[in-house]
Design an enzyme around this catalytic site. Sequence first.
Site, PDB file in Angstrom:
ATOM      1  N   CYS A 119       0.858  -1.183   0.000  1.00  0.00           N
ATOM      2  CA  CYS A 119       0.000   0.000   0.000  1.00  0.00           C
ATOM      3  C   CYS A 119       0.897   1.237   0.000  1.00  0.00           C
ATOM      4  O   CYS A 119       2.121   1.152   0.128  1.00  0.00           O
ATOM      5  CB  CYS A 119      -0.902  -0.003   1.228  1.00  0.00           C
ATOM      6  SG  CYS A 119       0.024   0.075   2.791  1.00  0.00           S
ATOM      7  N   HIS A 121       5.780  -5.037   8.728  1.00  0.00           N
ATOM      8  CA  HIS A 121       5.804  -6.427   9.169  1.00  0.00           C
ATOM      9  C   HIS A 121       6.030  -7.379   8.000  1.00  0.00           C
ATOM     10  O   HIS A 121       5.094  -8.012   7.494  1.00  0.00           O
ATOM     11  CB  HIS A 121       4.510  -6.769   9.908  1.00  0.00           C
ATOM     12  CG  HIS A 121       4.474  -6.239  11.302  1.00  0.00           C
ATOM     13  ND1 HIS A 121       3.305  -6.011  11.991  1.00  0.00           N
ATOM     14  CD2 HIS A 121       5.479  -5.883  12.146  1.00  0.00           C
ATOM     15  CE1 HIS A 121       3.590  -5.544  13.201  1.00  0.00           C
ATOM     16  NE2 HIS A 121       4.898  -5.458  13.308  1.00  0.00           N
ATOM     17  N   HIS A 126       4.044   1.873  11.721  1.00  0.00           N
ATOM     18  CA  HIS A 126       2.914   1.629  12.614  1.00  0.00           C
ATOM     19  C   HIS A 126       2.647   2.786  13.565  1.00  0.00           C
ATOM     20  O   HIS A 126       1.585   2.841  14.196  1.00  0.00           O
ATOM     21  CB  HIS A 126       3.175   0.364  13.439  1.00  0.00           C
ATOM     22  CG  HIS A 126       3.561  -0.813  12.601  1.00  0.00           C
ATOM     23  ND1 HIS A 126       4.864  -1.247  12.469  1.00  0.00           N
ATOM     24  CD2 HIS A 126       2.816  -1.628  11.818  1.00  0.00           C
ATOM     25  CE1 HIS A 126       4.899  -2.287  11.648  1.00  0.00           C
ATOM     26  NE2 HIS A 126       3.680  -2.541  11.243  1.00  0.00           N
ATOM     27  N   GLU A 177       0.741  -0.553  16.277  1.00  0.00           N
ATOM     28  CA  GLU A 177      -0.128   0.577  15.951  1.00  0.00           C
ATOM     29  C   GLU A 177      -1.004   0.958  17.139  1.00  0.00           C
ATOM     30  O   GLU A 177      -1.201   2.144  17.429  1.00  0.00           O
ATOM     31  CB  GLU A 177      -1.007   0.261  14.738  1.00  0.00           C
ATOM     32  CG  GLU A 177      -1.874   1.445  14.321  1.00  0.00           C
ATOM     33  CD  GLU A 177      -2.813   1.130  13.186  1.00  0.00           C
ATOM     34  OE1 GLU A 177      -3.907   1.740  13.138  1.00  0.00           O
ATOM     35  OE2 GLU A 177      -2.472   0.277  12.333  1.00  0.00           O
ATOM     36  N   THR A 180      -6.080   0.638  11.934  1.00  0.00           N
ATOM     37  CA  THR A 180      -6.343   0.756  10.493  1.00  0.00           C
ATOM     38  C   THR A 180      -6.365  -0.577   9.754  1.00  0.00           C
ATOM     39  O   THR A 180      -6.802  -0.628   8.604  1.00  0.00           O
ATOM     40  CB  THR A 180      -5.286   1.649   9.821  1.00  0.00           C
ATOM     41  OG1 THR A 180      -3.998   1.037   9.958  1.00  0.00           O
ATOM     42  CG2 THR A 180      -5.268   3.042  10.438  1.00  0.00           C
ATOM     43  N   CYS A 237      -8.111   1.618   6.783  1.00  0.00           N
ATOM     44  CA  CYS A 237      -7.523   2.283   5.621  1.00  0.00           C
ATOM     45  C   CYS A 237      -8.054   1.712   4.311  1.00  0.00           C
ATOM     46  O   CYS A 237      -8.551   0.588   4.245  1.00  0.00           O
ATOM     47  CB  CYS A 237      -5.999   2.220   5.686  1.00  0.00           C
ATOM     48  SG  CYS A 237      -5.277   0.699   5.057  1.00  0.00           S
ATOM     49  N   SER A 263       1.759  -9.748  10.853  1.00  0.00           N
ATOM     50  CA  SER A 263       1.082  -8.701  10.078  1.00  0.00           C
ATOM     51  C   SER A 263      -0.418  -8.798  10.305  1.00  0.00           C
ATOM     52  O   SER A 263      -1.064  -9.761   9.883  1.00  0.00           O
ATOM     53  CB  SER A 263       1.399  -8.866   8.588  1.00  0.00           C
ATOM     54  OG  SER A 263       0.511  -8.110   7.788  1.00  0.00           O
ATOM     55  N   SER A 264      -0.985  -7.796  10.952  1.00  0.00           N
ATOM     56  CA  SER A 264      -2.413  -7.816  11.258  1.00  0.00           C
ATOM     57  C   SER A 264      -3.251  -7.887   9.993  1.00  0.00           C
ATOM     58  O   SER A 264      -4.184  -8.686   9.895  1.00  0.00           O
ATOM     59  CB  SER A 264      -2.781  -6.569  12.067  1.00  0.00           C
ATOM     60  OG  SER A 264      -4.179  -6.500  12.271  1.00  0.00           O
ATOM     61  N   SER A 301       1.968  -5.356   3.430  1.00  0.00           N
ATOM     62  CA  SER A 301       3.403  -5.191   3.630  1.00  0.00           C
ATOM     63  C   SER A 301       4.223  -6.252   2.895  1.00  0.00           C
ATOM     64  O   SER A 301       5.426  -6.379   3.125  1.00  0.00           O
ATOM     65  CB  SER A 301       3.731  -5.213   5.127  1.00  0.00           C
ATOM     66  OG  SER A 301       3.125  -6.305   5.767  1.00  0.00           O
TER      67      SER A 301
END
Length: 316
Positions: free
Chosen positions: A19, A48, A81, A133, A172, A202, A230-231, A275
């Site tokens: 992104c 991440h 983050h 974050e 986000t 986001c 990575s969320s 990511s």
Amino acid sequence: MVAAKKPIKILLASPRGFCAGVERAIQIVERALELYGRPVYVRHEIVHNRFVVETLETKGAIFVEELDQVPDERPVVFSAHGVPKSVPAEADSRKLLYLDATCPLVSKVHREAERHFDSGRTIILIGHAGHPEVVGTMGQLPAGAVLLVEDVGQVAMLAVPDPLNLAYATQTTLSVDDTVAIVAALRRRFPAIRGPKMEDICYATTNRQAAVKAIAPRCDALVVVGAPNSSNSRRLVEVAANNGCARSRLIQRASDMDWAWLDGARCLGITAGASAPETLVDELIAACRERYELEIEEVRMAEESVVFKLPRALVA
């Protein structure tokens, strides 16, 4: 005689991968290395993804957990983050040169939280405890000013000082569907609660989840390329499982793929977290091509043209 490869169709979700916030963060580290030379220190993983981190390490970045590991004479970059206010305050006290790679959409959440606090409201943050974050957002305000909620069940347990002076914000990178349910629960319990003018989740998270929803019902199996910490990548696995593809999993690299897991699948979905670089998707497709006769269909749900500017200090 060489056995014929079995056919498999790949549905390639789009948008996927990097992104604008991730691209900006990586560019900040690379530009800092160009301007200031090696090494440039980075507090926590810039994003991440181990492949990204290791690539930057080869260019001269050194990743550390805290500022006390950064020498006085070298620059340091804060991760995408976001960080608690105590971190730049510490850097200022040491007169460190620092560059803030916080995603502008995360910074927007920080500013919203500050405005609500200045208006006398308690902020309820929807997010995952311990995620960088969330730590950064809660660290924008004094202890107790932000209450964390991770799921619908916790809404009923919330103890707030004044039900008429509340606002909510969100991490986000959450599941859009889960967040909608938590916000609905908050509004039922606290009708006067204020929300963001625009949804905090986001655009990239929303678009990638929408693309997975579009392909999941057609897939026998679905792979998300991304990191286990990575969320947004983990949420994509959940979205696939909740939207018609129970056989879904997260892998970091093609070398992590369990090919026996794919036995019997005739349609494989592939996407990548925000990511994860596209080169890792290409790597996975190449590994699939070695084993299967491929038909590839890209399913595009949105066009993305967002670009975030670099910090002024890095612009020639």
